[in-house]
Design a protein around this motif. Structure first.
Motif, PDB file in Angstrom:
ATOM      1  N   LEU A 173      50.638 -17.164 -86.106  1.00 28.79           N
ATOM      2  CA  LEU A 173      51.262 -15.912 -85.662  1.00 28.79           C
ATOM      3  C   LEU A 173      50.288 -15.085 -84.824  1.00 28.79           C
TER       4      LEU A 173
ATOM      5  N   VAL B 105      63.121 -13.944 -87.766  1.00 26.22           N
ATOM      6  CA  VAL B 105      61.786 -14.206 -87.227  1.00 26.22           C
ATOM      7  C   VAL B 105      60.744 -13.767 -88.243  1.00 26.22           C
TER       8      VAL B 105
ATOM      9  N   GLU C  80      56.227 -18.772 -77.380  1.00 29.25           N
ATOM     10  CA  GLU C  80      55.311 -17.967 -78.200  1.00 29.25           C
ATOM     11  C   GLU C  80      53.849 -18.182 -77.813  1.00 29.25           C
TER      12      GLU C  80
ATOM     13  N   HIS D 180      53.417 -11.426 -79.123  1.00 30.01           N
ATOM     14  CA  HIS D 180      54.088 -10.425 -79.951  1.00 30.01           C
ATOM     15  C   HIS D 180      53.921 -10.695 -81.444  1.00 30.01           C
ATOM     16  N   ARG D 181      53.068 -11.682 -81.824  1.00 28.53           N
ATOM     17  CA  ARG D 181      52.744 -11.967 -83.227  1.00 28.53           C
ATOM     18  C   ARG D 181      53.991 -12.245 -84.064  1.00 28.53           C
ATOM     19  N   ARG D 182      54.936 -13.004 -83.494  1.00 30.65           N
ATOM     20  CA  ARG D 182      56.166 -13.335 -84.219  1.00 30.65           C
ATOM     21  C   ARG D 182      56.662 -14.709 -83.774  1.00 30.65           C
TER      22      ARG D 182
ATOM     23  N   PHE E 178      53.298 -11.190 -94.241  1.00 31.48           N
ATOM     24  CA  PHE E 178      54.441 -11.439 -93.360  1.00 31.48           C
ATOM     25  C   PHE E 178      55.521 -10.377 -93.527  1.00 31.48           C
ATOM     26  N   ARG E 179      56.285 -10.229 -92.467  1.00 28.64           N
ATOM     27  CA  ARG E 179      57.551  -9.488 -92.512  1.00 28.64           C
ATOM     28  C   ARG E 179      58.633 -10.388 -91.924  1.00 28.64           C
TER      29      ARG E 179
ATOM     30  N   GLU F 163      57.141 -12.204 -88.775  1.00 31.80           N
ATOM     31  CA  GLU F 163      56.197 -11.341 -88.067  1.00 31.80           C
ATOM     32  C   GLU F 163      54.911 -11.213 -88.862  1.00 31.80           C
TER      33      GLU F 163
ATOM     34  N   ASP G 184      65.752 -10.849 -84.647  1.00 34.16           N
ATOM     35  CA  ASP G 184      65.533 -10.573 -83.230  1.00 34.16           C
ATOM     36  C   ASP G 184      66.863 -10.281 -82.528  1.00 34.16           C
TER      37      ASP G 184
END
Length: 254
Positions: A27, A75, A181, A32-34, A64-65, A77, A69
């Motif tokens: 990540l 997704v 990504e 965007h780290r997702r 994590f979250r 994050e 999207d």
């Protein structure tokens, strides 16, 4: 078979902190780290993730979250940036063996053989054309497209991605699963072919696999095997057993 399934489950539980760390690093590489959870699930075997990883990420709210999207996809994050993790495998090796790491990548700079270079300039040119200038954990979006620096960045990202995989190798569709990504281009095959010290490519340009050379010994076997790799090898031995092998194994057990 029941005992093997139970052993596999225990292994995945024991290795989960290691896998969480690898996904966090992935990540941190990503724009965007997702990353969509479906992509991680599709590549779970390559990354050594358990089948239920999509459900278990909620056990790690500090790491994590899970969000949705604009396309309606779940997704994953990054919850927090960890500077201690933002160090690539090559950068760690650089401390131990600077000379070997400097030879890993080679980006030739065309110049005349008669180009007058003193020792200091020659060392500077050698450093610029071997060791990657850009950490894969910086943002590639800041680089001008199609420059040597941008190519070095992308090659470094692929190297780091492979270092996070279970067997230090991946097929083209596993790598390009994360194309957006990781900021990769359709010219990655040509870029990686030029880096024969770092990668071994097998297959055709349209269907290829790439291996980290340093992760494999002269016999073509992994130098360091993850416990899950050892388990998979044992599973394959069971799968290849004949009826006679099975009878002998049972007799030995008794």
């Amino acid at each position: 078979m029941c005992s093997l399934l139970e052993e596999e489950r225990r292994l995945h539980d024991q290795l989960l902190p290691t896998r969480v760390r690898a996904v966090r690093k992935l990540l941190m590489l990503a724009d965007h780290r997702r990353i969509p959870l479906a992509k991680l699930h599709h590549c779970r075997a390559v990354l050594g993730l358990p089948d239920d990883f999509r459900d278990r990420v909620r056990e790690f709210p500090g790491d994590f979250r899970v969000a949705v999207d604009p396309d309606g996809r779940d997704v994953l994050e990054l919850a927090r940036w960890d500077p201690a993790l933002a160090v690539s495998a090559l950068e760690r090796d650089f401390v131990v063996d600077e000379r070997r790491v400097r030879r890993t990548f080679r980006f030739a700079v065309p110049h005349s053989r008669s180009m007058p270079l003193d020792a200091e300039d020659a060392d500077r040119l050698d450093a610029a054309t071997t060791f990657p200038l850009v950490s894969p954990y910086t943002s590639g979006a800041l680089l001008r497209p199609w420059t040597p620096e941008a190519e070095k960045y992308r090659v470094g990202v692929v190297h780091e991605f492979l270092s996070l995989t279970l067997e230090k190798r991946a097929l083209i569709h596993h790598i390009f699963e994360f194309k957006e990504e990781l900021g990769l281009t359709r010219h990655m095959h040509a870029s990686l072919r030029k880096q024969s010290h770092a990668f071994y490519l097998a297959g055709t340009e349209m269907n290829w696999a790439v291996f980290l050379r340093d992760a494999y010994g002269g016999d073509g076997d992994l130098r360091e095997k993850d416990p899950l790799v050892l388990f998979n090898e044992k599973l394959r031995r069971y799968a290849c057993m004949t009826k006679m092998d099975s009878s002998e194994s049972i007799a030995t057990a008794y």
